[in-house]
Design an enzyme around this catalytic site. Structure first.
Site, short mmCIF file in Angstrom:
data_model
loop_
_atom_site.label_atom_id
_atom_site.label_comp_id
_atom_site.label_asym_id
_atom_site.label_seq_id
_atom_site.Cartn_x
_atom_site.Cartn_y
_atom_site.Cartn_z
N ASP A 79 -12.15 23.84 19.09
CA ASP A 79 -11.91 22.43 18.75
C ASP A 79 -10.71 22.27 17.83
OD1 ASP A 79 -13.41 23.73 16.65
OD2 ASP A 79 -13.80 21.76 15.77
N GLU A 174 -15.87 24.02 14.94
CA GLU A 174 -15.63 24.62 13.62
C GLU A 174 -15.17 23.56 12.63
OE1 GLU A 174 -13.42 26.49 10.31
OE2 GLU A 174 -12.68 25.05 11.77
ZN LIG Z 1 -9.46 26.67 12.17
#
Ligand SMILES: [Zn+2]
Length: 407
Positions: A79, A174
């Site tokens: 992401d 994340e």
């Molecule tokens: Zn990162």
């Protein structure tokens, strides 16, 4: 496909995560990228490729050596940050950067200049991949993914480099702090791993904050202001008093390195009730516990002054410093150190003033320090990555695999 081609392909996928959905992956578009990567890993001949329903993609490069070698993993996240659009990323390569201003977008006058970003000058003569000034780049962390995949290709093409079983793992979310939550450490099956998610060349991180969130609730007593004498308690003033009891120097804006802090992140108040929210951060576990105790002490002190139950405190631990999980296996840091030095990179160990997926993975049983992926100015339009940084990160991965097998 070269490392650069791979990177440019990956950033063409919009994989922005979204804190508000409560799903994993938080956005369906991350799954689109995961499916693409899965197909690529299949075409490259990796084995045991799995993509689960939450967007966790794992694969194996089998060992090519007849000896017991620990299985290790390399991890990166798919992401990009919710802070800035990752749609229609249109990068450009500035070849042999000469140290001058880089006009990212002429019409909006977006300029990447060494005046604001002096670290650019460390990369004179290199080839910089930059944005068009309208989106982030996504080197965080597609540089990491491109490096890991390219390193696996390199190892396949160079069978003379002996290595044990290597696992690779790509996860969603994340950037919203959810990358490790549904990471199946047992299925990944590694003795230890490395996230390729740091910034500048040489970064090696195995210390992060211990983190807690605190909510302090103040109950007032509202009375008509005309008749309030000796009766009214205004909870907004109680909140204000509490805020001022905490040490003014122990705030993010006054701290650096290993210094911890109390960070006031929200306040909401009326006469009857007010709430203040804090995050508490400290690398040192004992000091971290002391900070929480200090909050409890101040709450007790105010309750003594205004009556029991006037102030209540809710404390919640968020994550811990991975150092305590890494220290018993310091050889994994030594290996990363040796790999960097072997490929001409000077290791730069520094404490993270935040958290990482690796910290949570470490507490789930997979010790997981963080290594540079090479990008700079993450999460915004000034993000860039020198091609040479990515090449060095790829070489570090290859060298780690080699060193682990040679022990
Ligand atoms: Zn990162």
């Amino acid at each position: 496909m070269t490392l650069v081609d791979r990177f440019l392909k990956y950033v063409s996928f919009d994989t922005q995560s979204d804190e508000s959905t409560g799903l994993t992956p938080s956005t369906p578009k991350q799954m689109v990228f995961a499916e693409y990567l899965k197909a690529e890993l299949e075409s490259l001949g990796l084995e045991d490729i799995t993509l689960d329903g939450h967007g966790y993609l794992f694969a194996t490069l089998p060992a090519n050596i007849d000896k017991e070698v620990p299985t290790i993993g390399f991890i990166a996240h798919m992401d990009t940050s919710p802070d800035m659009s990752g749609k229609d990323v249109t990068p450009r390569i500035v070849e042999k950067y000469d140290g001058s201003d880089i006009v990212l977008c002429a019409e909006e006058n977006v300029i990447l200049s060494p005046a604001q970003f002096p670290e650019l000058l460390d990369h004179k003569g290199e080839d910089l991949i930059v944005t068009n000034g309208k989106t982030l780049l996504g080197a965080d962390d597609k540089a990491g993914i491109a490096e890991i995949v390219s390193a696996m290709v390199y190892l396949k093409e160079h069978p003379e480099i002996k290595h044990g079983k290597i696992r690779i793992g790509f996860n969603p979310d994340e950037e919203i702090g959810e990358g490790a939550h549904k990471f199946d450490v047992e299925k990944f099956g590694c003795e230890w791993g490395y996230t390729m998610d740091g910034g500048e060349v040489g970064e090696l991180e195995f210390e992060n904050f211990n983190a807690a969130a605190a909510k302090v609730i103040f109950k007032g007593r509202n009375v008509h202001p005309g008749y309030a004498k000796d009766k009214m308690i205004n909870s907004i003033y109680l909140a204000n008093q509490f805020i001022n009891l905490l040490p003014a120097q122990e705030r993010p804006e006054h701290t650096t390195g290993y210094e911890g802090f109390y960070h006031l992140i929200g306040i909401q108040g009326e006469v009857e009730q007010s709430t203040v929210s804090y995050i508490i951060r400290d690398h040192d576990r004992a000091k971290f516990e002391d900070r929480k105790k200090e909050m409890e002490r101040l709450v007790a002190q105010m309750n003594e002054e205004y009556g029991e139950g006037t102030v209540t405190l809710e404390l919640r631990d968020q994550y811990y410093n991975m150092r305590e999980k890494i220290e018993p296996v310091m050889h994994i840091i030594d290996t990363a150190f040796a790999a960097m030095e072997a490929v001409g990179v000077k290791p730069n160990v520094k404490p993270i003033r935040g958290g990482t997926d690796g910290a949570q993975l470490s507490f789930k049983g997979l010790p997981c320090p963080n290594i540079f992926a090479g990008g700079l100015n993450f999460h915004g339009r000034y993000e860039f990555v020198p091609v040479q940084n990515m090449e060095k990160a790829m070489k570090v991965i290859v060298k780690i695999a080699e060193l682990v097998a040679s022990k």
